[in-house]
Scaffold this motif. Structure first.
Motif, PDB file in Angstrom:
ATOM      1  N   PRO A   1      14.755 -17.892  -3.932  1.00 46.36           N
ATOM      2  CA  PRO A   1      13.444 -17.657  -4.538  1.00 46.36           C
ATOM      3  C   PRO A   1      12.557 -16.896  -3.553  1.00 46.36           C
ATOM      4  N   PHE A   2      11.805 -15.933  -4.059  1.00 40.80           N
ATOM      5  CA  PHE A   2      11.054 -15.053  -3.166  1.00 40.80           C
ATOM      6  C   PHE A   2       9.603 -14.940  -3.584  1.00 40.80           C
ATOM      7  N   ASP A   3       8.815 -14.498  -2.634  1.00 42.29           N
ATOM      8  CA  ASP A   3       7.379 -14.253  -2.834  1.00 42.29           C
ATOM      9  C   ASP A   3       7.037 -13.066  -1.948  1.00 42.29           C
ATOM     10  N   LEU A   4       6.619 -11.962  -2.546  1.00 40.25           N
ATOM     11  CA  LEU A   4       6.278 -10.814  -1.725  1.00 40.25           C
ATOM     12  C   LEU A   4       5.057 -10.092  -2.285  1.00 40.25           C
ATOM     13  N   VAL A   5       4.381  -9.397  -1.394  1.00 39.59           N
ATOM     14  CA  VAL A   5       3.246  -8.542  -1.746  1.00 39.59           C
ATOM     15  C   VAL A   5       3.710  -7.101  -1.575  1.00 39.59           C
ATOM     16  N   VAL A   6       3.480  -6.277  -2.592  1.00 44.64           N
ATOM     17  CA  VAL A   6       3.904  -4.875  -2.530  1.00 44.64           C
ATOM     18  C   VAL A   6       2.690  -3.984  -2.711  1.00 44.64           C
ATOM     19  N   LEU A   7       2.509  -3.079  -1.769  1.00 48.93           N
ATOM     20  CA  LEU A   7       1.457  -2.068  -1.834  1.00 48.93           C
ATOM     21  C   LEU A   7       2.098  -0.763  -2.262  1.00 48.93           C
ATOM     22  N   GLY A   8       1.668  -0.216  -3.407  1.00 53.25           N
ATOM     23  CA  GLY A   8       2.178   1.057  -3.894  1.00 53.25           C
ATOM     24  C   GLY A   8       1.185   2.164  -3.595  1.00 53.25           C
ATOM     25  N   ILE A   9       1.593   3.132  -2.786  1.00 52.95           N
ATOM     26  CA  ILE A   9       0.702   4.207  -2.353  1.00 52.95           C
ATOM     27  C   ILE A   9       1.242   5.534  -2.885  1.00 52.95           C
ATOM     28  N   PRO A  10       0.458   6.283  -3.663  1.00 50.12           N
ATOM     29  CA  PRO A  10       0.941   7.599  -4.113  1.00 50.12           C
ATOM     30  C   PRO A  10       1.302   8.479  -2.922  1.00 50.12           C
ATOM     31  N   ARG A  11       2.425   9.154  -3.007  1.00 47.05           N
ATOM     32  CA  ARG A  11       2.862  10.010  -1.900  1.00 47.05           C
ATOM     33  C   ARG A  11       1.789  11.035  -1.547  1.00 47.05           C
ATOM     34  N   THR A  12       1.104  11.571  -2.571  1.00 44.24           N
ATOM     35  CA  THR A  12       0.103  12.608  -2.314  1.00 44.24           C
ATOM     36  C   THR A  12      -1.067  12.093  -1.495  1.00 44.24           C
ATOM     37  N   LEU A  13      -1.290  10.783  -1.502  1.00 41.48           N
ATOM     38  CA  LEU A  13      -2.412  10.202  -0.769  1.00 41.48           C
ATOM     39  C   LEU A  13      -2.144  10.165   0.731  1.00 41.48           C
ATOM     40  N   LEU A  14      -0.886  10.269   1.127  1.00 36.88           N
ATOM     41  CA  LEU A  14      -0.519  10.122   2.532  1.00 36.88           C
ATOM     42  C   LEU A  14      -0.531  11.433   3.299  1.00 36.88           C
ATOM     43  N   GLY A  15      -0.628  12.552   2.589  1.00 39.34           N
ATOM     44  CA  GLY A  15      -0.738  13.845   3.255  1.00 39.34           C
ATOM     45  C   GLY A  15       0.350  14.064   4.288  1.00 39.34           C
ATOM     46  N   PRO A  16      -0.011  14.445   5.521  1.00 38.21           N
ATOM     47  CA  PRO A  16       1.003  14.773   6.534  1.00 38.21           C
ATOM     48  C   PRO A  16       1.785  13.561   7.024  1.00 38.21           C
ATOM     49  N   HIS A  17       1.345  12.353   6.662  1.00 35.71           N
ATOM     50  CA  HIS A  17       2.044  11.150   7.124  1.00 35.71           C
ATOM     51  C   HIS A  17       3.280  10.838   6.304  1.00 35.71           C
ATOM     52  N   VAL A  18       3.420  11.455   5.135  1.00 34.50           N
ATOM     53  CA  VAL A  18       4.436  10.976   4.203  1.00 34.50           C
ATOM     54  C   VAL A  18       5.853  11.177   4.740  1.00 34.50           C
ATOM     55  N   ASP A  19       6.150  12.340   5.328  1.00 38.15           N
ATOM     56  CA  ASP A  19       7.516  12.582   5.784  1.00 38.15           C
ATOM     57  C   ASP A  19       7.901  11.699   6.975  1.00 38.15           C
TER      58      ASP A  19
ATOM     59  N   LEU B   1       5.753   6.888  -5.591  1.00 43.14           N
ATOM     60  CA  LEU B   1       5.070   5.908  -4.761  1.00 43.14           C
ATOM     61  C   LEU B   1       5.852   5.621  -3.487  1.00 43.14           C
ATOM     62  N   VAL B   2       5.121   5.479  -2.404  1.00 44.40           N
ATOM     63  CA  VAL B   2       5.647   4.842  -1.201  1.00 44.40           C
ATOM     64  C   VAL B   2       5.275   3.369  -1.311  1.00 44.40           C
ATOM     65  N   LYS B   3       6.259   2.494  -1.254  1.00 38.99           N
ATOM     66  CA  LYS B   3       6.026   1.066  -1.431  1.00 38.99           C
ATOM     67  C   LYS B   3       6.193   0.353  -0.094  1.00 38.99           C
TER      68      LYS B   3
ATOM     69  N   PRO C   1      10.761 -13.539   6.702  1.00 34.21           N
ATOM     70  CA  PRO C   1       9.408 -13.798   6.203  1.00 34.21           C
ATOM     71  C   PRO C   1       8.351 -13.265   7.172  1.00 34.21           C
ATOM     72  N   GLY C   2       7.406 -12.516   6.636  1.00 27.99           N
ATOM     73  CA  GLY C   2       6.357 -11.924   7.460  1.00 27.99           C
ATOM     74  C   GLY C   2       6.627 -10.487   7.845  1.00 27.99           C
ATOM     75  N   ASP C   3       7.818  -9.969   7.565  1.00 32.47           N
ATOM     76  CA  ASP C   3       8.128  -8.582   7.909  1.00 32.47           C
ATOM     77  C   ASP C   3       7.598  -7.615   6.846  1.00 32.47           C
ATOM     78  N   LEU C   4       7.290  -6.400   7.284  1.00 31.74           N
ATOM     79  CA  LEU C   4       6.979  -5.288   6.392  1.00 31.74           C
ATOM     80  C   LEU C   4       8.214  -4.406   6.249  1.00 31.74           C
ATOM     81  N   VAL C   5       8.453  -3.914   5.048  1.00 33.38           N
ATOM     82  CA  VAL C   5       9.540  -2.963   4.809  1.00 33.38           C
ATOM     83  C   VAL C   5       9.025  -1.871   3.878  1.00 33.38           C
ATOM     84  N   LEU C   6       9.367  -0.633   4.195  1.00 33.81           N
ATOM     85  CA  LEU C   6       8.939   0.515   3.398  1.00 33.81           C
ATOM     86  C   LEU C   6      10.132   1.082   2.635  1.00 33.81           C
ATOM     87  N   TYR C   7       9.904   1.421   1.367  1.00 37.65           N
ATOM     88  CA  TYR C   7      10.875   2.176   0.579  1.00 37.65           C
ATOM     89  C   TYR C   7      10.078   2.977  -0.441  1.00 37.65           C
ATOM     90  N   GLU C   8      10.725   3.911  -1.141  1.00 35.63           N
ATOM     91  CA  GLU C   8       9.948   4.736  -2.066  1.00 35.63           C
ATOM     92  C   GLU C   8      10.697   5.005  -3.358  1.00 35.63           C
TER      93      GLU C   8
END
Length: 317
Positions: A119-137, A76-78, A100-107
């Motif tokens: 104390p924290f509160d965050l929303v995480v979007l998990g995207i399968p690497r295969t779904l991103l095609g040429p964008h993943v790298d 996953l790309v998170k 607060p309010g920033d986006l950060v990507l990790y995988e």
């Protein structure tokens, strides 16, 4: 970090939740956390192929170590939207302190370390690497870099992520695949808007394709409009994409056909005409749609619907 008995119990529960949702992790509570601190929570939904989660908790360290990474793990790309509290992210030799309010990507395919001092509160979007095609790298070359969401597409991405996390039940309905498309597209667009000095110098092609992916529904999308938006000539745009083996008009057409085919096979959209579905993805030439689908997938619009068990309720495909 030994932690108190209550903290250890909460952290073990939290560790199980996040490991089950994403990939195996270790959670170490802050030894100075009060016993009456916030109990970790995780809520999740799976629209389409992606995962939307809202996570809260107290001070701790979250580790994805080399020993935890296995061949059967979800790749996953998170993309995390930070809500409150001081935090840090480390991956690939980079570190950032998101506000607060920033986006950060990790995988998940490589080790990382998350540190929460408050104390924290965050929303995480998990995207399968295969779904991103040429964008993943290109995307994953930007791990552990904080992206502010104060304006433009970044503000829209943050708002959409928060809305999805606020109503997780709504994410799993029949519109889930479409919400997944919207979330991935808007996040890609947001990350493509990073300041130029934070990007590799040669990623104009990736920015162009990301820009187009977020605007497939616009029938005015064309090499000319894309070139204007990126302040380059059409000739230079074609030269940049040629290095990727991409012809822009053909690439846009292919991505639109992918989404039209998916919608035609969706039982929830069986009452929509073929031309309406096509127009919703910026494909206005309904006369040639079935021919294009047959050339790409070996089936006409009507055949795609029949194969999905819908029958044919319309006569324009």
């Amino acid at each position: 970090m030994a932690g108190t008995p209550d903290n250890r119990e909460h952290s073990e529960r939290f560790q199980t939740l996040v490991s089950d949702a994403f990939a195996p992790l270790r959670v170490h509570p802050d030894e100075n956390t009060a016993t009456d601190g916030p109990v970790p929570t995780l809520g999740s939904a799976k629209p389409g192929q992606i995962l939307v989660t809202r996570i809260t908790g107290g001070p701790c360290t979250v580790l994805r170590t080399p020993s935890l990474i296995g061949s059967g793990d979800r790749e996953l790309v998170k993309v995390a939207l930070y809500g409150r509290g001081r935090a840090g992210v480390e991956q690939d030799g980079r570190q950032c302190l998101p506000a607060p309010g920033d986006l950060v990507l990790y995988e998940t395919v490589r080790p990382y370390r998350l540190r929460f001092w408050d104390p924290f509160d965050l929303v995480v979007l998990g995207i399968p690497r295969t779904l991103l095609g040429p964008h993943v790298d290109p995307l994953t070359s930007r791990t552990a870099s904080a992206v502010p969401t104060g304006g433009g597409g970044r503000r829209l991405a943050a708002a959409l992520l928060r809305d999805a996390a606020d109503d997780l039940d709504a994410c799993t309905g029949s519109g889930g695949p479409h919400l997944a498309d919207a979330l991935v597209s808007v996040v890609l667009t947001a990350l493509a808007e990073q300041p130029v000095d934070l990007r590799p110098a040669d990623d104009l092609g990736e920015r162009i394709l990301t820009y187009c992916l977020g605007r497939l529904a616009d029938p005015r999308l064309s090499p000319e409009s894309v070139a204007r938006a990126h302040h380059v000539s059409v000739r230079y745009l074609h030269k940049v994409l040629q290095r990727r083996g991409v012809t822009l008009a053909s690439w846009i057409r292919g991505r639109r056909l992918e989404r039209i085919r998916r919608d035609l096979a969706d039982p929830a959209l069986s009452d929509r005409s073929v031309s309406a579905i096509a127009a919703g993805w910026g494909f206005l030439d309904a006369t040639h749609l079935s021919r294009a689908l047959r050339a790409e997938y070996g089936q006409s619009a009507a055949e795609i619907r029949r194969a999905a068990g819908q029958g044919v309720a319309t006569t324009d495909g």
